[in-house]
Design a protein around this motif. Structure first.
Motif, PDB file in Angstrom:
ATOM      1  N   LEU A  29       0.995  -1.417  -0.059  1.00 32.98           N
ATOM      2  CA  LEU A  29       0.049   0.012  -0.272  1.00 32.98           C
ATOM      3  C   LEU A  29       1.081   1.237  -0.102  1.00 32.98           C
ATOM      4  CD1 LEU A  29      -2.417  -0.899   2.428  1.00 32.98           C
ATOM      5  CD2 LEU A  29      -2.930   0.482   0.308  1.00 32.98           C
ATOM      6  N   LEU A  39       2.869   9.728 -10.224  1.00 37.55           N
ATOM      7  CA  LEU A  39       2.273   9.923 -11.153  1.00 37.55           C
ATOM      8  C   LEU A  39       0.902  10.781 -11.208  1.00 37.55           C
ATOM      9  CD1 LEU A  39       1.681   6.349 -11.898  1.00 37.55           C
ATOM     10  CD2 LEU A  39       2.451   7.765 -13.635  1.00 37.55           C
TER      11      LEU A  39
ATOM     12  N   LEU B 211      -5.400  -0.840  -2.149  1.00 41.84           N
ATOM     13  CA  LEU B 211      -4.988  -0.935  -3.156  1.00 41.84           C
ATOM     14  C   LEU B 211      -4.502  -1.446  -4.785  1.00 41.84           C
ATOM     15  CD1 LEU B 211      -1.058  -2.075  -3.179  1.00 41.84           C
ATOM     16  CD2 LEU B 211      -1.762  -4.511  -2.091  1.00 41.84           C
ATOM     17  N   MET B 214      -5.580   1.572  -6.026  1.00 44.32           N
ATOM     18  CA  MET B 214      -4.471   2.017  -6.527  1.00 44.32           C
ATOM     19  C   MET B 214      -3.907   2.026  -7.603  1.00 44.32           C
ATOM     20  SD  MET B 214      -2.187   3.263  -2.888  1.00 44.32           S
ATOM     21  CE  MET B 214      -3.466   3.447  -1.613  1.00 44.32           C
ATOM     22  N   ARG B 215      -3.495   0.384  -7.897  1.00 41.46           N
ATOM     23  CA  ARG B 215      -3.382  -0.261  -8.925  1.00 41.46           C
ATOM     24  C   ARG B 215      -3.548   0.724 -10.294  1.00 41.46           C
ATOM     25  NH1 ARG B 215      -0.536  -6.299  -6.647  1.00 41.46           N
ATOM     26  NH2 ARG B 215       0.707  -5.037  -5.481  1.00 41.46           N
ATOM     27  N   ARG B 217      -5.584   2.947 -11.017  1.00 43.91           N
ATOM     28  CA  ARG B 217      -5.525   4.112 -10.945  1.00 43.91           C
ATOM     29  C   ARG B 217      -4.306   4.426 -11.639  1.00 43.91           C
ATOM     30  NH1 ARG B 217      -7.249   8.902 -12.062  1.00 43.91           N
ATOM     31  NH2 ARG B 217      -6.331  11.375 -11.115  1.00 43.91           N
ATOM     32  N   ALA B 218      -3.249   3.971 -11.185  1.00 43.12           N
ATOM     33  CA  ALA B 218      -1.378   3.981 -11.289  1.00 43.12           C
ATOM     34  C   ALA B 218      -1.494   3.853 -12.941  1.00 43.12           C
ATOM     35  CB  ALA B 218      -1.053   3.702 -10.697  1.00 43.12           C
ATOM     36  N   LEU B 221      -3.551   6.400 -15.180  1.00 41.33           N
ATOM     37  CA  LEU B 221      -2.532   7.585 -15.651  1.00 41.33           C
ATOM     38  C   LEU B 221      -1.396   7.235 -16.634  1.00 41.33           C
ATOM     39  CD1 LEU B 221      -2.274   8.775 -11.986  1.00 41.33           C
ATOM     40  CD2 LEU B 221      -3.457   9.653 -13.652  1.00 41.33           C
ATOM     41  N   ARG B 222      -0.994   6.286 -16.243  1.00 40.54           N
ATOM     42  CA  ARG B 222       0.379   6.072 -17.052  1.00 40.54           C
ATOM     43  C   ARG B 222      -0.153   5.936 -18.799  1.00 40.54           C
ATOM     44  NH1 ARG B 222       2.488   2.178 -12.794  1.00 40.54           N
ATOM     45  NH2 ARG B 222       3.798   2.663 -12.193  1.00 40.54           N
ATOM     46  N   ARG B 225      -0.682   9.017 -20.090  1.00 40.01           N
ATOM     47  CA  ARG B 225       0.095   9.688 -20.720  1.00 40.01           C
ATOM     48  C   ARG B 225       0.839   9.383 -21.133  1.00 40.01           C
ATOM     49  NH1 ARG B 225       2.169  11.692 -14.784  1.00 40.01           N
ATOM     50  NH2 ARG B 225      -0.332  11.919 -15.222  1.00 40.01           N
TER      51      ARG B 225
END
Lengths: 48, 229
Positions: A29, A39, B211, B214-215, B217-218, B221-222, B225
């Motif tokens: 986490l 990011l 978790l 979050m992954r 979302r990341a 975003l990647r 981009r």
């Protein structure tokens, strides 16, 4: 091994699994939170 | 982004319930008339497998929802619940093996219930490996959902195995036609431990889902981009 030895082994194994999983989860986490923050921070910046 | 309010409440409730359950199972409950003290492993072994059943049922429901709605939140719940379910199935196998050694004299035997529990564990470890190694995230979610739906059917088979095949493992004493067959002095600690592990499962799933979100979302975003160059 006596009865309490087996009981201790069983509860010990379970405690290691549950606490170990929680420690690992918290580390993941923290890592994902840092990646996401980086990011999102990058996204706000303008390219030179 | 820290733990949610519900995660904090679940962690406190799980901690309290597990502490009370440990006291009841290891101190207050009387030893079993046949097996003696070693039967106290039951207060951990039985709640662990029932918690794993709940975890894989949640994965099954979330997987059906994902295939139907293509909602990434459902996929996050599915993978999170499967991972926690694998932990509880591993505990079931380990504690069952230790209990088996003390009562049957062997760490392992190819009994129907034991074998089907090992298969259940393997199916969901395979599910997690499929998710981890698939290159395309949406394909991983789709194939994972199909495997989770198919794998779910091992649960009723596993539960009924002790009725269909009378091998070494004892028949179910908690979830059975006609109600539980064990004395209240043993049943109450068992139910308190079950509540404790279910609360712990809830806490782990809420945090593991955070978790996964979050992954996701990341990754989004990647990808955004990458498209922008």
């Amino acid at each position: 091994m006596g009865s309490w030895g087996f009981i201790g082994l069983a509860y010990g194994v379970a405690a290691v699994a549950l606490v170990g999983y929680l420690i690992g989860l918290r580390a993941r986490l923290k890592e994902s939170g840092a990646i996401l923050t980086a990011l999102e921070g990058d996204g706000g910046r303008k390219k030179p | 982004m820290g733990p949610s309010r519900i995660a904090r409440i679940l962690s406190v409730m799980a901690g309290l319930c597990v502490a009370v359950g440990l006291y009841l199972g290891l101190v207050a409950a009387p030893p079993d008339a046949t097996q003696g003290e070693v039967q106290r492993i039951m207060y951990l072994h039985v709640p662990s497998i029932l918690t794993a059943y709940v975890a894989f049922t949640a994965t099954f429901i979330a997987s059906v929802l994902y295939l139907w709605k293509r909602d990434p939140r459902a996929d996050a719940v599915a993978v999170s619940s499967a991972e926690v379910g694998v932990v509880f199935t591993g505990i079931t196998l380990a504690t069952g093996s230790i209990w088996g050694k003390s009562t049957w004299g062997v760490w392992w035997t190819w009994d129907a219930r034991l074998t089907l529990t090992a298969i259940l564990f393997t199916i969901y470890v395979g599910y997690l490996m499929l998710r981890a190694f698939a290159e395309e995230p949406q394909a991983a979610a789709r194939y994972g959902a199909v495997l989770a739906i198919l794998g779910f059917f091992d649960i009723p088979l596993n539960h009924l195995a002790v009725q269909w095949w009378r091998t070494l493992h004892q028949p179910s004493s908690l979830i059975r036609p006609g109600g539980p067959s064990i004395d209240a002095a043993l049943l109450v600690p068992l139910l308190v431990n079950l509540a404790g592990l279910l609360l712990l499962y809830g806490y782990y799933v809420v945090e593991r889902t955070r978790l996964e979100r979050m992954r996701q979302r990341a990754l989004a975003l990647r990808l955004t981009r990458g498209r922008r160059g």
